[in-house]
Design a protein around this motif. Sequence first.
Motif, PDB file in Angstrom:
ATOM      1  N   ASP A   1       0.616  63.400   3.463  1.00 46.89           N
ATOM      2  CA  ASP A   1       1.728  62.766   2.747  1.00 46.89           C
ATOM      3  C   ASP A   1       2.681  62.269   3.828  1.00 46.89           C
ATOM      4  O   ASP A   1       2.306  62.205   5.003  1.00 46.89           O
ATOM      5  CB  ASP A   1       2.410  63.781   1.820  1.00 46.89           C
ATOM      6  N   THR A   2       3.909  61.954   3.463  1.00 48.15           N
ATOM      7  CA  THR A   2       4.908  61.597   4.464  1.00 48.15           C
ATOM      8  C   THR A   2       5.329  62.849   5.236  1.00 48.15           C
ATOM      9  O   THR A   2       5.069  63.979   4.812  1.00 48.15           O
ATOM     10  CB  THR A   2       6.141  60.971   3.795  1.00 48.15           C
ATOM     11  N   VAL A   3       5.993  62.650   6.379  1.00 45.96           N
ATOM     12  CA  VAL A   3       6.366  63.770   7.247  1.00 45.96           C
ATOM     13  C   VAL A   3       7.270  64.748   6.491  1.00 45.96           C
ATOM     14  O   VAL A   3       8.264  64.347   5.881  1.00 45.96           O
ATOM     15  CB  VAL A   3       7.115  63.255   8.503  1.00 45.96           C
ATOM     16  N   LEU A   4       6.889  66.042   6.521  1.00 48.28           N
ATOM     17  CA  LEU A   4       7.672  67.104   5.889  1.00 48.28           C
ATOM     18  C   LEU A   4       8.205  66.654   4.524  1.00 48.28           C
ATOM     19  O   LEU A   4       9.409  66.684   4.253  1.00 48.28           O
ATOM     20  CB  LEU A   4       8.801  67.550   6.814  1.00 48.28           C
ATOM     21  N   ALA A   5       7.271  66.234   3.689  1.00 49.56           N
ATOM     22  CA  ALA A   5       7.636  65.619   2.409  1.00 49.56           C
ATOM     23  C   ALA A   5       8.498  66.534   1.545  1.00 49.56           C
ATOM     24  O   ALA A   5       9.389  66.063   0.822  1.00 49.56           O
ATOM     25  CB  ALA A   5       6.367  65.226   1.653  1.00 49.56           C
ATOM     26  N   ASP A   6       8.267  67.838   1.607  1.00 55.18           N
ATOM     27  CA  ASP A   6       9.056  68.759   0.788  1.00 55.18           C
ATOM     28  C   ASP A   6      10.515  68.805   1.239  1.00 55.18           C
ATOM     29  O   ASP A   6      11.426  68.915   0.413  1.00 55.18           O
ATOM     30  CB  ASP A   6       8.443  70.162   0.821  1.00 55.18           C
TER      31      ASP A   6
ATOM     32  N   PRO B   1       3.871  68.048   3.199  1.00 57.19           N
ATOM     33  CA  PRO B   1       4.727  69.222   2.985  1.00 57.19           C
ATOM     34  C   PRO B   1       4.471  70.276   4.056  1.00 57.19           C
ATOM     35  O   PRO B   1       3.340  70.452   4.506  1.00 57.19           O
ATOM     36  CB  PRO B   1       4.298  69.720   1.596  1.00 57.19           C
ATOM     37  N   LEU B   2       5.522  70.965   4.492  1.00 61.00           N
ATOM     38  CA  LEU B   2       5.387  71.984   5.527  1.00 61.00           C
ATOM     39  C   LEU B   2       4.432  73.075   5.067  1.00 61.00           C
ATOM     40  O   LEU B   2       4.600  73.652   3.990  1.00 61.00           O
ATOM     41  CB  LEU B   2       6.757  72.590   5.843  1.00 61.00           C
ATOM     42  N   GLU B   3       3.436  73.347   5.899  1.00 58.09           N
ATOM     43  CA  GLU B   3       2.462  74.400   5.612  1.00 58.09           C
ATOM     44  C   GLU B   3       2.196  75.211   6.869  1.00 58.09           C
ATOM     45  O   GLU B   3       2.129  74.645   7.964  1.00 58.09           O
ATOM     46  CB  GLU B   3       1.122  73.826   5.147  1.00 58.09           C
ATOM     47  N   VAL B   4       2.029  76.499   6.678  1.00 56.73           N
ATOM     48  CA  VAL B   4       1.503  77.367   7.723  1.00 56.73           C
ATOM     49  C   VAL B   4       0.254  78.006   7.135  1.00 56.73           C
ATOM     50  O   VAL B   4       0.325  78.710   6.121  1.00 56.73           O
ATOM     51  CB  VAL B   4       2.523  78.436   8.150  1.00 56.73           C
TER      52      VAL B   4
END
Length: 260
Positions: free
Chosen positions: A138-143, A8-11
Motif C-alpha cells: 500500500d502507500t508508506v505507513l498507510a495506517d 500499514p506498519l507490520e512487525v
Amino acid sequence: MRFNLLGPLEVVTEERTVPLGGVIQRATLGYLLLHANKVVATSRLVTALWGDDAPMTSRKMIQNAISGIRRLLAEPDFATRGVRLATAPHGYQLHVDPESVDSVRFHRLAVKGRAELAAGFPEVAATTLSEALGLWRDTVLADLSETGIEWPSFAQLERERLAVYEDWATAELELGRHYELVGELERMAVAVPTRERLCRHLMLALYRCGRQSEALAAYRRTRHALVETHGLDPTRELQELERAILNQDGRLLGRQPQLV
C-alpha cells in the motif's frame, strides 16, 4: 523477522504478526524504523508526531511509547535476533538488521536492478525491479497516514517507487513486452498525468502496438496536464518523440515479440 513500512506498519515473525499498540507507540516505532540504526533526538520524535502543536505532556507520551516498545522487544522473538532499542544522548537508537526492513530491501533491489539495466541485462533487471515493487502492499505507513501523519520521507519513498516502476517499464519495453505492458502504463499515466518519463513509455508501447493515434493522444494529455499544473511545455525529448511518431520513424519499433 520482518519490519514492514511499505504499507500499514507490520512487525512479522516466523510465527505471527505482532500487536503494536496505539497510534503514538506505532508512530514512534515507525519513525525509528525509518531511521533504523541512527540516533533520533527526542525533539525530532515530538515534532514528527505533533508538529508545532505538541502538548505539554508530549515528552512523557514519547517516554511511555518507548517503554512499550522496549517491552515488545524484550520478547524472545526479538531478543534472539539482536533487535534492541538503546538510549542515546538526547534520544534513542533502534538497532535492527537493515535487511529486515522492507524499505531498505527496496532500496537495495532498486540499485541492483538499475545497475543490471545499465549493464545491458534487461531481463535480469526486470526480475529484480519487479521484486522491489512487490514489497509494496500500500502507500508508506498507510495506517499512520490515515491518522493525519505525513512525514517528508513518505513522499520521498513514493517518488522512488514511481522511479523504480519506470525503470521496470524500461526493461520490459527493451524486451519487447509492449503488448503486456500497455494496459498497466495507461492506468499509471492516469494516476500521474504530469510524469513525462511515464508518458514516454506509454507512447512507445502504444506505437509499438500499432496504436499511433492513441500514442499521440497520450502526448496531448500530458502536455495539457503540464501546462495546467506547472505552466510548462513538455521537454524537448518528449516533443521529439511526438514528431518521430508522426513521421512513423522505424527506429521506435525496438524489439518485437517473437511469434510462436
